[in-house]
Scaffold this active site. Sequence first.
Site, mmCIF file in Angstrom:
data_model
loop_
_atom_site.group_PDB
_atom_site.id
_atom_site.type_symbol
_atom_site.label_atom_id
_atom_site.label_comp_id
_atom_site.label_asym_id
_atom_site.label_seq_id
_atom_site.Cartn_x
_atom_site.Cartn_y
_atom_site.Cartn_z
ATOM 1 N NE ARG A 291 -4.123 -1.850 1.808
ATOM 2 C CZ ARG A 291 -5.013 -2.282 2.671
ATOM 3 N NH1 ARG A 291 -4.944 -1.899 3.938
ATOM 4 N NH2 ARG A 291 -5.967 -3.084 2.282
ATOM 5 C CG HIS A 356 -7.336 2.047 5.193
ATOM 6 N ND1 HIS A 356 -8.707 2.080 5.137
ATOM 7 C CD2 HIS A 356 -6.980 0.747 5.070
ATOM 8 C CE1 HIS A 356 -9.154 0.841 4.986
ATOM 9 N NE2 HIS A 356 -8.128 0.018 4.951
HETATM 10 C C1 LIG Z 1 -13.382 0.897 4.873
HETATM 11 C C2 LIG Z 1 -12.457 -0.065 5.528
HETATM 12 C C3 LIG Z 1 -12.209 -1.297 4.969
HETATM 13 C C4 LIG Z 1 -11.353 -2.193 5.582
HETATM 14 N N1 LIG Z 1 -11.150 -3.414 4.994
HETATM 15 C C5 LIG Z 1 -10.336 -4.299 5.601
HETATM 16 C C6 LIG Z 1 -10.115 -5.580 5.018
HETATM 17 O O1 LIG Z 1 -10.665 -5.907 3.978
HETATM 18 N N2 LIG Z 1 -9.291 -6.441 5.639
HETATM 19 C C7 LIG Z 1 -8.685 -6.125 6.811
HETATM 20 O O2 LIG Z 1 -7.972 -6.967 7.347
HETATM 21 N N3 LIG Z 1 -8.874 -4.917 7.390
HETATM 22 C C8 LIG Z 1 -9.682 -3.998 6.820
HETATM 23 N N4 LIG Z 1 -9.867 -2.777 7.402
HETATM 24 C C9 LIG Z 1 -9.280 -2.494 8.705
HETATM 25 C C10 LIG Z 1 -10.104 -3.143 9.791
HETATM 26 O O3 LIG Z 1 -11.467 -3.087 9.456
HETATM 27 C C11 LIG Z 1 -9.949 -2.489 11.153
HETATM 28 O O4 LIG Z 1 -8.620 -2.278 11.418
HETATM 29 C C12 LIG Z 1 -10.533 -3.376 12.236
HETATM 30 O O5 LIG Z 1 -11.870 -3.637 11.949
HETATM 31 C C13 LIG Z 1 -10.406 -2.794 13.618
HETATM 32 O O6 LIG Z 1 -11.168 -3.573 14.508
HETATM 33 P P1 LIG Z 1 -11.150 -3.338 16.061
HETATM 34 O O7 LIG Z 1 -12.010 -4.385 16.660
HETATM 35 O O8 LIG Z 1 -9.760 -3.217 16.527
HETATM 36 O O9 LIG Z 1 -11.799 -1.898 16.285
HETATM 37 P P2 LIG Z 1 -13.146 -1.239 15.746
HETATM 38 O O10 LIG Z 1 -13.926 -2.092 14.866
HETATM 39 O O11 LIG Z 1 -12.741 0.105 15.295
HETATM 40 O O12 LIG Z 1 -14.002 -1.107 17.059
HETATM 41 C C14 LIG Z 1 -13.724 -0.187 18.050
HETATM 42 C C15 LIG Z 1 -14.791 -0.276 19.096
HETATM 43 O O13 LIG Z 1 -14.402 0.480 20.234
HETATM 44 C C16 LIG Z 1 -15.448 1.319 20.629
HETATM 45 N N5 LIG Z 1 -14.882 2.485 21.298
HETATM 46 C C17 LIG Z 1 -13.942 3.332 20.847
HETATM 47 N N6 LIG Z 1 -13.717 4.293 21.759
HETATM 48 C C18 LIG Z 1 -14.529 4.026 22.805
HETATM 49 C C19 LIG Z 1 -14.773 4.674 24.046
HETATM 50 N N7 LIG Z 1 -14.144 5.788 24.379
HETATM 51 N N8 LIG Z 1 -15.688 4.144 24.888
HETATM 52 C C20 LIG Z 1 -16.360 3.031 24.537
HETATM 53 N N9 LIG Z 1 -16.171 2.382 23.381
HETATM 54 C C21 LIG Z 1 -15.270 2.874 22.526
HETATM 55 C C22 LIG Z 1 -16.171 1.629 19.359
HETATM 56 O O14 LIG Z 1 -17.475 2.051 19.623
HETATM 57 C C23 LIG Z 1 -16.125 0.283 18.661
HETATM 58 O O15 LIG Z 1 -17.147 -0.542 19.148
HETATM 59 C C24 LIG Z 1 -10.717 -1.857 6.792
HETATM 60 C C25 LIG Z 1 -10.955 -0.607 7.348
HETATM 61 C C26 LIG Z 1 -11.807 0.291 6.730
HETATM 62 C C27 LIG Z 1 -12.011 1.627 7.333
#
Ligand SMILES: Cc1cc2nc3c(=O)[nH]c(=O)nc-3n(C[C@H](O)[C@H](O)[C@H](O)COP(=O)(O)OP(=O)(O)OC[C@H]3O[C@@H](n4cnc5c(N)ncnc54)[C@H](O)[C@@H]3O)c2cc1C
Lengths: 592, 231
Positions: A291, A356
């Site tokens: 990327r 991203h």
């Molecule tokens: C458009 C897009 C497409 C993508 N496609 C891919 C892909 O194809 N393959 C891949 O591997 N990755 C992909 N990614 C990256 C990947 O989706 C993310 O890195 C990953 O989903 C992060 O997951 P997570 O569980 O760490 O956090 P998140 O899904 O961001 O969840 C964070 C959680 O924490 C909560 N939270 C945050 N702050 C607080 C607070 N202060 N108090 C209470 N709750 C809080 C939020 O409400 C949420 O529920 C993509 C990202 C984007 C934006």
Amino acid sequence: MKNKINNLKIINTDILIIGGGGAGLRAAIEAYDNRINNAKIIIVSKSLPGKAHTVMAEGGIAASLGDVDDKDNWKVHFSDTFKEGVYLGNYKMIEILVKEAPERVYELEKYGALFDRTKEGKIMQRAFGAHTYKRLCHIGDKTGMEIIRVLEDQVLKRNIEFLDELQITKIFKHENKIIGAIGLDLKSGNFILINCRAIILASGGCGRLYKTTSNSLETTGDGLAMAYDIGCELIDMEMVQFHPTGMVYPLGVKGLLVTEGIRGEGGILLNNKNERFMKKYSPKRMELDARDVVARAIYNEIKIGNGTEHNGVYLDISHKGASFIKKKLPAMYEQFKEFADIDITKQKMEVGPTVHYHMGGIKTNPGTCETNINGLFAAGEVAGGLHGANRLGGNSLADILVFGRRAGLFCSKYINENKRANFDIMSNLLLKQQINLEIRRINNYLSLYSFKSLKNKNNNNLVVYELLDLLKSTMNENVEIIRSEKSLKNALKVINSIKNQLKNIKVNGTTKYNRGLLACLELENELKIANCIIKSAIKRTESRGAHFRSDFPKTSKLWKKNIICKKQNNSLKLTLVKVPELSKNLKKILAD
Amino acid sequence: MNKIIKIYKSQENKFKEFEVPIQEGMVVLDAVIYILEHFDSTISVRWNCKAARCGSCGAEINGLPKLMCKTRIDSIKEDIEIKPLKIFKNVQDIVVDVSDTWEIKKKMPGFEIINKFSNKNISTKEMKIYEIDVERAQEFKKCIECFLCLDSCHVIREHKTNYIGPMHVVKTASFDMNPIDKKIRIDFLDKNGIRYCNVTKCCTEVCPAHIKITDNAIIPEKERINDKKIL
Ligand SMILES: Cc1cc2nc3c(=O)[nH]c(=O)nc-3n(C[C@H](O)[C@H](O)[C@H](O)COP(=O)(O)OP(=O)(O)OC[C@H]3O[C@@H](n4cnc5c(N)ncnc54)[C@H](O)[C@@H]3O)c2cc1C
Ligand code: SF4
Ligand code: SF4
Ligand code: FES
């Protein structure tokens, strides 16, 4: 009665999971299945259940199943990930990731996920940038949503409480042990104090720090800021990933992601002269290079005047035909049709780089997800160190499952082994004071609670948006794909001046579902993170992966080091740590 | 060009009117964000992905349940009037309380894998599933749980029944039509009011994910219930 603070509700749990994305949900399942004595588990999230940022993930999850390319195995996946992270990623974490990813994919199937299939009935895998083989398991371009749904189904089956729209604002520790957290319940406007014995931070990234981003509203880096505040170590903060292809038009969707899946399925990039310019930058891998390489190439094409009308380049998949595109990329077909009046089965898309993903984050123990604070675990995008200087597509979904599970597992172990009762925060005078301070910090943003003189100043209450916009455009322009000491120091100046204005910000309304107030909290958190990112970026006087310095354009051997950020005596301290030597075994894998 | 946007404010129980400058391609949510940032930051409104993916931003726009982040301003000729979804308890302004939907999901019999693969130690690697079998369930898995179909359904809007509503039937169907699920959920649907649905298809019309809710989820489930009764 003497413990009563206005509008404060107190709840107790053993484990508090902050985040309802993929990492948080997977952690909850594992913590639940490994707990003893009916330990209580609560998940909190800022958004509604099932709507976390993870739902946006499109392209797929990387796992070396070898269902399409049978030559694939964990060793190749290891070497791809380590090399593309430009030797900065933690090899122990990478080894865990690539070895466990296939199990996590099969597990999703056992939870009911329905991946796209090959003719032989196996899991279909697609090509993605810098993956040697076809490796991304996917459900059309809606992979993240399916992951969230099936994990949620598992959470629903268990006795796990889900408190939605509860925004945690501060974490408390006592003698370097986690004891609880406080947050704002958006729907009631009440403060909620949660006494707990351990916290799993799964609060996602900080893409919203930039004006042009693919990230959803909630990705404001709260977890990073809160962890930093209590002395938690952050690693690789300068490593911000720019995805090569975001929408550039119309303005309202600028930054919205155009999945790498389009290039994975055969899409090509063209400049305004209709040249397939990746030939110049990466003749071998072309559109499917890592990327950082593709993003810099697009950035460059636009800078030298080869850009399109809306300052992007063209991405074209129309040669694949309508039925293929509608089956393989339905969300992209819709997205362009609905938002830009473009039919991608016939027309070219206009795309440009967008912020991203954040490779940096909380430093954890590679296998157990523990941080330097006892009882604080971190997993998912909020954690750092795994991806190094560049993240491969698909590795994040693998990350949130592999390390989400591990965080849940080791957190429940921690709880099982540390059989102390919940610490009663309210019985400790000092801590009670901290709680009062935290409530005051938030209430202070409300003009409701301020002196008359301030209250009447007209429109003062919208200044927060001006400052947020200034911060985000400064990050966009000065801490971007190509940075220099000059641009970074510029940015630092701006954020310091914004910091000085924080005290004077007031917004109208109450603590109940108040967007203006949330903007204030966002700003305060983002300033802290921006500070870490910029100072780390100044420190790294070389170019590596996503971090490209125009004043130090070469990668330097001397910089096989991670930069660690930590708060000490109220200011940021940076330390350098050498990247650990690979084991013999892994060295051999790399050499092959 | 400017556009008049009226937003429901619950405390005053009336609409507040704003004039918003319009750019090409703008959606209703863009206008709402403009209002927050330039006129009134206290308006309670919920959104997250701003990409029609998460299903957070449903509201009644000129009387029709729609996603604010997907509704183009230029698709509406008149002034724009934004109200909260009617069938839920109002929290404040455009934000409603959807916690009941979580409770319904808790009650719904969840996914259960066919016996062949339920053993913990068997990997699904050997599990052959074919594209043709997954396609049916995949339609329902496109549901973004935006609650719009619930808001559109006259059974829920106008009658006091125990009908759980189209969104939940879609979820049930996504389990029932999953080729590796072994449960049958017709009793659940029968007990939870699916019979009140008189297949008016209003839900299908508002679905932003273009799921054929009535034809492909509700009617087949109703038929299964009838088949069972005849047996
Ligand atoms: C458009 C897009 C497409 C993508 N496609 C891919 C892909 O194809 N393959 C891949 O591997 N990755 C992909 N990614 C990256 C990947 O989706 C993310 O890195 C990953 O989903 C992060 O997951 P997570 O569980 O760490 O956090 P998140 O899904 O961001 O969840 C964070 C959680 O924490 C909560 N939270 C945050 N702050 C607080 C607070 N202060 N108090 C209470 N709750 C809080 C939020 O409400 C949420 O529920 C993509 C990202 C984007 C934006
Ligand atoms: S078809 Fe049934 S569920 Fe859909 S709107 Fe009509 S009555 Fe309601
Ligand atoms: S079925 Fe359609 S309208 Fe109903 S909740 Fe799902 S996506 Fe929304
Ligand atoms: S904000 Fe996610 S669907 Fe509109």
